[in-house]
Design a protein around this motif. Structure first.
Motif, short mmCIF file in Angstrom:
data_model
loop_
_atom_site.label_atom_id
_atom_site.label_comp_id
_atom_site.label_asym_id
_atom_site.label_seq_id
_atom_site.Cartn_x
_atom_site.Cartn_y
_atom_site.Cartn_z
N ALA A 1 -4.75 -7.27 -2.99
CA ALA A 1 -3.78 -7.81 -4.10
C ALA A 1 -4.43 -7.72 -5.27
N TYR B 1 7.80 -9.65 2.15
CA TYR B 1 6.04 -9.55 1.75
C TYR B 1 5.45 -9.74 2.02
N LEU C 1 7.26 -2.54 -0.61
CA LEU C 1 6.42 -4.24 -0.22
C LEU C 1 6.94 -4.83 0.69
N ARG D 1 -5.82 -10.09 2.84
CA ARG D 1 -4.56 -9.64 1.58
C ARG D 1 -4.63 -9.72 0.11
N HIS D 2 -4.83 -11.02 0.20
CA HIS D 2 -4.64 -11.32 -1.31
C HIS D 2 -5.82 -10.85 -2.22
N ARG E 1 5.68 -1.85 -6.11
CA ARG E 1 4.29 -1.70 -7.22
C ARG E 1 3.73 -0.27 -7.78
N GLU F 1 -0.01 -11.50 -0.30
CA GLU F 1 0.45 -10.54 -1.62
C GLU F 1 1.10 -11.09 -2.52
#
Lengths: 443, 443
Positions: free
Chosen positions: A419, A107, A393, A415-416, A366, A111
């Motif tokens: 996500a 990942y 992912l 990215r976080h 996902r 993520e």
């Protein structure tokens, strides 16, 4: 690579000893039995999230890449292993030439993950992959725990910036990694100079009570600080009387005073009082920074207060009640013979005491609903269903021993954010609950 | 000193950036206001123990000495501070010449402490002492938290050895410090090779499920391990069926088999069953090692079980619910002018929000009753009462910048054992309670 590139202030000549002894003795046993070069797949996953948490946050991936690249047994290390008779000469000879030459997928950093998510997959010979267990888990378990806490705090803080201030509450090098993980999870800056040095995270600072106490009066201290650091500094106003300190702070620095910090007392009440006082003094742009054992709940409780920034220490670096994740590194498949093309066979420990594993080399995707909102974490071992093929992912991180997945820390942070935005809204509720996505197994 | 002496696998060219930014900006302000060279006394103490704990354990002192000795601002660090405009040129010039030249006294490592105990006292100019705040607190807060958990686990384990196995659950370098602190608290060995390398703590290891799964059968795996490591090895018997594995283990290794490890299931039940089976098979000296999320309560619950050693991971390195201590570093006295003979004036933050401090340079002594059992931790700022003069707790660690208090790690481990034995018996109850000694203030 030049190990100094891994960054001062700490050069790590090798990460090879961040290893449990049994990894080396297992290697010795496998070299002896002829199984050491069987193709093997290890996966990192967790069986559950910390109690009540809705999602996990992958952090540390970039540090894993550094660690794998730098996993070398040099002279001093080999001497130590030989002197302690940790392993035999044949094993020492293998270690002397050790370079990880396999593949790693995982990942991407930042993520989110759920129970059973294969957050990292290491593939190579048993010999080369088994040795990486401890250092990989150390990094991911620590950094992901801090990032998860940071993420919840960021949700609670909304648009207000969060300052990482926890160095003094954790091991001095864990602190540097914690500042990094906090940045991934949404923090804006850190007080830790080593984190600024190593990862270019913006560093900030205010002042301590000691500075006020050093001077003959609070007036002298404020005057000294403003004279030296300019009016855009942050003055600490709770050494004696807050109202008097705020009055004096604006008198000395003028209405352009950068900020005041409150580090004790009823922060909700004080923030309102101080804001009103600052406004009355004409310091309408002077910000209020609060610190003092904040966690995500305390931050949320200050949402309606006129607070401009939060400084968070203890609860951040200790994962807000969950200082480690329970990630494990398990052999999930291996071949019956050596060779990169030998067919893989799924393997797993038999279920007992809740420690069963799902064998086989896994993919993860996902699944989203008609509105594009995530509805399930799907993990499987066979072919990827067509509708999920472009929602996979795992990304490639190391190919044939060469790191291919390095990226700037800001990319993980971004990215976080993305996500998290893709999860159902209830993901960001601070209250205890189940994982916000179910994990479905497709075989 | 040669920084390599601080130990591979991690050389730390400098500890100077394990520092919060505000320490440097306070230095700049004090240099500008002319107060930087005022004689200052900082003390490390905690206002409370973690909830329910009866005593704290000082650990990390030896690491503090390393850190102070190695606190230097070299070229790369100065460049970083200059490039980021963290401090001005006058401050950079001061930092370039920085060497701590003051005195440090403290509770010796392994000693127990209570709320208000002055576990470390740093005395020098404000400039030289203020910079050490973060690195000292990082070390003591982390290491003491682990040592406290280790101490409770050691009490629960009685004479049975404890193996530290937590590296994978914490930051890779925090793990090395944790193994060290665990040793101080009473553990016997560690799985972490880096801790063996750095601190000469005995390393041990068993085997993982992956080793069994790598082979075509459990029989093959056991045969391989015994062939390579001898019959005195530890075989992991819970990959498939425990009873079958134990039978096969003794068949393959013979009755001289060193040990079996059980890592899942009902450990109490399994330990009894496996012991009976081993005895029936004639393997009366084969030991039983248990692992699997143990904490001090789980260890205590196995006291009546035929267990020979405990391997402890997560709960040890995370302080068994309390991953950090709440130690703070406070200016408690300073002079009005520079100079080593300038008289000291006690200083303290005004009480608010429970963060009040007691001003003044302190001594501490442990008063004992007629039977020689400790009955109070006495802390004072004036003359030491006659009856307590030879019961003082602080020892000299650094004199005029030179380390004088270094000692072997085994000395700290032994001291902890002695200190614990001197406390009232209720100190070692695992149940929640108040600090076992009251702290009395004598001024």
């Amino acid at each position: 690579m030049n190990t100094a590139d891994l960054g001062l202030p700490v050069t790590v000549p090798s990460t090879a000893l961040f290893t449990d002894r049994y990894e080396l003795t297992m290697l010795q046993g496998a070299l002896r039995s002829g199984t050491a070069h069987r193709r093997s797949v290890f996966e990192v996953f967790t069986r559950r999230l910390p109690e009540g948490r809705r999602y996990g946050v992958v952090a540390g991936t970039g540090r894993v890449l550094d660690a794998v690249e730098n996993f070398r047994f040099d002279g001093a290390i080999l001497d130590f292993l030989a002197a302690g008779k940790v392993v035999d000469d044949a094993t020492l000879a293998f270690l002397a030439d050790y370079r990880f030459s396999g593949d790693i997928w995982g990942y991407p950093e930042g993520e989110v993950y759920f129970p059973g998510s294969p957050v990292l997959r290491v593939e190579g010979t048993f010999a080369e992959a088994v040795l990486l267990e401890t250092v990989i888990l150390s990094i991911l378990n620590h950094d992901s725990a801090v990032a998860a806490a940071a993420s919840r705090m960021s949700v609670a803080a909304g648009e207000r910036p969060l300052i990482e201030m926890g160095a003094r509450r954790t091991h001095e090098l864990a602190a540097v990694a914690a500042a990094r993980a906090a940045f991934v999870g949404g923090f804006s800056s850190t007080s830790d100079l080593a984190a600024g040095f190593r990862y270019s995270i913006p560093t900030v600072g205010t002042s301590a009570h000691a500075f006020t106490l050093l001077h003959d009066s609070e007036r002298d201290a404020f005057t000294a600080q403003v004279a030296s650091l300019g009016s855009n500094t942050t003055l600490l106003v709770d050494t004696y009387d807050v109202a008097e300190a705020v009055r004096m702070a604006v008198e000395i620095a003028g209405p352009d005073l950068g900020a005041v910090r409150i580090d004790s007392g009823d922060l909700l009440l004080l923030a309102h009082r101080v804001r009103r006082q600052l406004d009355e003094l004409g310091a309408k742009d002077t910000k209020i920074v609060v610190t003092s054992d904040l966690d995500e709940y305390a931050i949320a409780s200050l949402a309606a207060a006129p607070v401009d920034a939060y400084g968070v220490g203890t609860q951040l670096v200790t994962g807000s009640g969950h200082p480690t994740c329970s990630m494990v590194y398990k052999l999930v498949a291996r071949s019956d013979e050596a060779g990169p093309d030998a067919p893989l066979r799924p393997v797993a420990k038999k279920s007992m005491g809740g420690k069963a594993s799902l064998g086989g080399r896994k993919w993860a995707a996902r699944r989203v609903d008609a509105h594009g909102v995530a509805e399930a974490e799907v993990v499987g071992t066979g072919a990827v269903p067509e509708g999920l093929a472009d929602r996979q992912l795992l990304v490639e991180l190391v190919r044939g021993g060469t790191v291919v997945g390095r990226e700037p820390l800001a990319a993980a942070r971004e990215r976080h954010r993305t996500a998290l935005a893709g999860l159902p809204m209830s993901a960001t509720q601070l209250s205890r609950g189940e994982p916000v996505l179910p994990t479905e197994y497709a075989s």
